[in-house]
Write a protein that holds these residues in place. Sequence first.
Motif, mmCIF file in Angstrom:
data_model
loop_
_atom_site.group_PDB
_atom_site.id
_atom_site.type_symbol
_atom_site.label_atom_id
_atom_site.label_comp_id
_atom_site.label_asym_id
_atom_site.label_seq_id
_atom_site.Cartn_x
_atom_site.Cartn_y
_atom_site.Cartn_z
ATOM 1 N N SER A 34 1.127 -0.864 0.273
ATOM 2 C CA SER A 34 0.251 -0.075 -0.294
ATOM 3 C C SER A 34 1.032 1.100 -0.164
ATOM 4 O O SER A 34 0.163 2.234 -0.103
ATOM 5 C CB SER A 34 -1.116 -0.248 1.571
ATOM 6 N N SER A 35 2.225 1.140 0.024
ATOM 7 C CA SER A 35 3.125 2.625 -0.093
ATOM 8 C C SER A 35 2.894 3.481 -1.774
ATOM 9 O O SER A 35 3.260 4.252 -1.553
ATOM 10 C CB SER A 35 4.314 1.315 -0.152
ATOM 11 N N VAL A 36 2.357 2.431 -2.407
ATOM 12 C CA VAL A 36 1.784 3.043 -3.555
ATOM 13 C C VAL A 36 1.049 4.052 -3.421
ATOM 14 O O VAL A 36 1.200 5.480 -4.337
ATOM 15 C CB VAL A 36 1.485 2.479 -4.483
ATOM 16 N N LEU A 37 0.095 4.136 -2.265
ATOM 17 C CA LEU A 37 -0.659 5.297 -1.543
ATOM 18 C C LEU A 37 0.280 6.521 -1.362
ATOM 19 O O LEU A 37 0.400 7.434 -1.926
ATOM 20 C CB LEU A 37 -1.313 4.980 -0.936
ATOM 21 N N PHE A 38 1.422 6.419 -0.095
ATOM 22 C CA PHE A 38 2.574 7.421 0.069
ATOM 23 C C PHE A 38 3.050 8.160 -1.460
ATOM 24 O O PHE A 38 3.660 9.017 -1.251
ATOM 25 C CB PHE A 38 3.239 6.538 1.150
ATOM 26 N N ALA A 39 3.098 6.654 -1.670
ATOM 27 C CA ALA A 39 4.212 7.246 -3.254
ATOM 28 C C ALA A 39 3.739 7.665 -3.991
ATOM 29 O O ALA A 39 4.025 9.057 -4.772
ATOM 30 C CB ALA A 39 5.065 5.749 -3.702
ATOM 31 N N ALA A 40 2.731 8.079 -4.697
ATOM 32 C CA ALA A 40 1.878 8.770 -5.056
ATOM 33 C C ALA A 40 1.637 9.911 -4.145
ATOM 34 O O ALA A 40 2.282 10.510 -5.074
ATOM 35 C CB ALA A 40 0.621 8.344 -5.544
ATOM 36 N N LEU A 41 1.520 10.517 -3.672
ATOM 37 C CA LEU A 41 1.442 12.136 -2.672
ATOM 38 C C LEU A 41 2.987 11.932 -2.787
ATOM 39 O O LEU A 41 2.817 13.564 -3.230
ATOM 40 C CB LEU A 41 0.938 11.857 -1.873
ATOM 41 N N ILE A 42 3.896 11.345 -2.296
ATOM 42 C CA ILE A 42 5.116 12.515 -2.716
ATOM 43 C C ILE A 42 5.677 12.236 -4.094
ATOM 44 O O ILE A 42 6.056 13.736 -4.334
ATOM 45 C CB ILE A 42 6.574 11.190 -2.032
ATOM 46 N N ALA A 43 5.536 11.613 -4.927
ATOM 47 C CA ALA A 43 5.880 11.710 -6.575
ATOM 48 C C ALA A 43 5.081 13.449 -6.816
ATOM 49 O O ALA A 43 5.550 14.492 -7.344
ATOM 50 C CB ALA A 43 5.318 10.831 -6.953
ATOM 51 N N PHE A 44 3.610 13.663 -6.346
ATOM 52 C CA PHE A 44 2.726 15.406 -7.145
ATOM 53 C C PHE A 44 3.607 16.431 -5.929
ATOM 54 O O PHE A 44 3.673 17.115 -6.898
ATOM 55 C CB PHE A 44 1.457 14.524 -6.780
ATOM 56 N N LEU A 45 3.427 16.064 -4.474
ATOM 57 C CA LEU A 45 3.848 16.921 -3.592
ATOM 58 C C LEU A 45 5.509 17.514 -4.267
ATOM 59 O O LEU A 45 5.925 17.889 -4.091
ATOM 60 C CB LEU A 45 3.959 16.891 -2.255
ATOM 61 N N TRP A 46 6.491 16.181 -4.326
ATOM 62 C CA TRP A 46 7.797 16.720 -3.983
ATOM 63 C C TRP A 46 8.549 16.810 -5.614
ATOM 64 O O TRP A 46 9.367 17.706 -5.704
ATOM 65 C CB TRP A 46 7.953 15.490 -2.611
ATOM 66 N N LEU A 47 8.621 15.541 -5.734
ATOM 67 C CA LEU A 47 8.775 15.516 -7.488
ATOM 68 C C LEU A 47 8.203 15.868 -8.567
ATOM 69 O O LEU A 47 8.451 15.781 -9.789
ATOM 70 C CB LEU A 47 9.071 13.742 -7.640
ATOM 71 N N LYS A 48 7.112 16.791 -8.239
ATOM 72 C CA LYS A 48 6.200 17.759 -9.577
ATOM 73 C C LYS A 48 5.644 16.577 -9.997
ATOM 74 O O LYS A 48 5.427 16.980 -11.481
ATOM 75 C CB LYS A 48 7.178 18.733 -10.289
ATOM 76 N N GLU A 49 5.367 15.169 -9.982
ATOM 77 C CA GLU A 49 4.992 14.642 -11.158
ATOM 78 C C GLU A 49 3.239 14.499 -10.922
ATOM 79 O O GLU A 49 2.689 15.190 -10.527
ATOM 80 C CB GLU A 49 4.917 13.366 -10.504
ATOM 81 N N PRO A 50 2.456 14.959 -11.732
ATOM 82 C CA PRO A 50 1.290 14.340 -12.046
ATOM 83 C C PRO A 50 0.270 13.744 -11.193
ATOM 84 O O PRO A 50 0.555 12.425 -10.905
ATOM 85 C CB PRO A 50 0.667 15.079 -13.883
ATOM 86 N N LEU A 51 -0.957 13.784 -10.459
ATOM 87 C CA LEU A 51 -1.561 13.413 -9.996
ATOM 88 C C LEU A 51 -2.937 13.841 -11.335
ATOM 89 O O LEU A 51 -4.093 14.221 -10.123
ATOM 90 C CB LEU A 51 -2.033 13.580 -8.382
#
Length: 281
Positions: free
Chosen positions: A243-260
């Motif tokens: 379920s870490s993918v939920l946290f990874a999606a949030l990190i990618a959006f907020l920190w790495l500036k990848e689209p959500l």
Amino acid sequence: MSLTIFLIVLVAAAMHAGWNAFVKLRLEPILAMTLISLTAGLFAFPALLMTGLPRIEAWPWLVASLIFHLGYYIGLAEAYRRAEMSQIYPLARGGAPLLTTAVGVAFFGERLAPLQLGAIGLLGIGIMLISILGRRRGSAFDPVALGFAALAAVMISGYTLVDGLGARAAGDPHAYSAALFVIDAIPLFAYVALRRGKEGLTAMRPFWLQGTAGGALALGAYWIAIWAMTVAPIPLVAAVRESSVLFAALIAFLWLKEPLQASRLVACGFIVAALALMRIA
């Protein structure tokens, strides 16, 4: 799985997504993973002095784990070199619980209720959807990157089963974890030293602070998982951990500036539903 173990494994999942984010910083992914594994090994060494070495029965499992981990590091680093975290991470992690469940139930006597099996399947579907539907609009489809992510998924399944069974054989999950992290840093470091030489080591030096943070997160995340696999079924721990993918999606959006994107949010809903189903199963 009790509520306490469930929540602790969720914390480990968040920590795992955190150290993967460090791999996507400016340093080349394979060098970042080497730096993280080295610092995790250094953190684990004092613990190994306190716990002592695990029982001899655990050492074949440790050796097998080293092989799987090296394949995982190489596969994941190559995938991250070619594609975004928000696409690669879910695919690498999403296939793993399905493989782990199939092998654990078929060959190692792990027992799960039908509802639990259904929840793991639903989790896998949600995780896969994040990767398949979540590519940045206009970005190129890279089958090689997805191939390396799939390789990483196979390696994750392998080391998850090996480490769960090894920790049980060791009789002490903490001694097993400490020994694993100390020796796990050696093969990857040797691989990078042979491939990149002094140039690779020099490139890692400015990132020691990020590597230290990533190493601490990696150590805590997997140490918790290994302990949990000695007190709960391995497939369930593996599934909740992904379920870490939920946290990874949030990190990618907020920190790495990848689209959500909306498709990722729908897929996240599948994952949350699967986790809820595991708790009531």
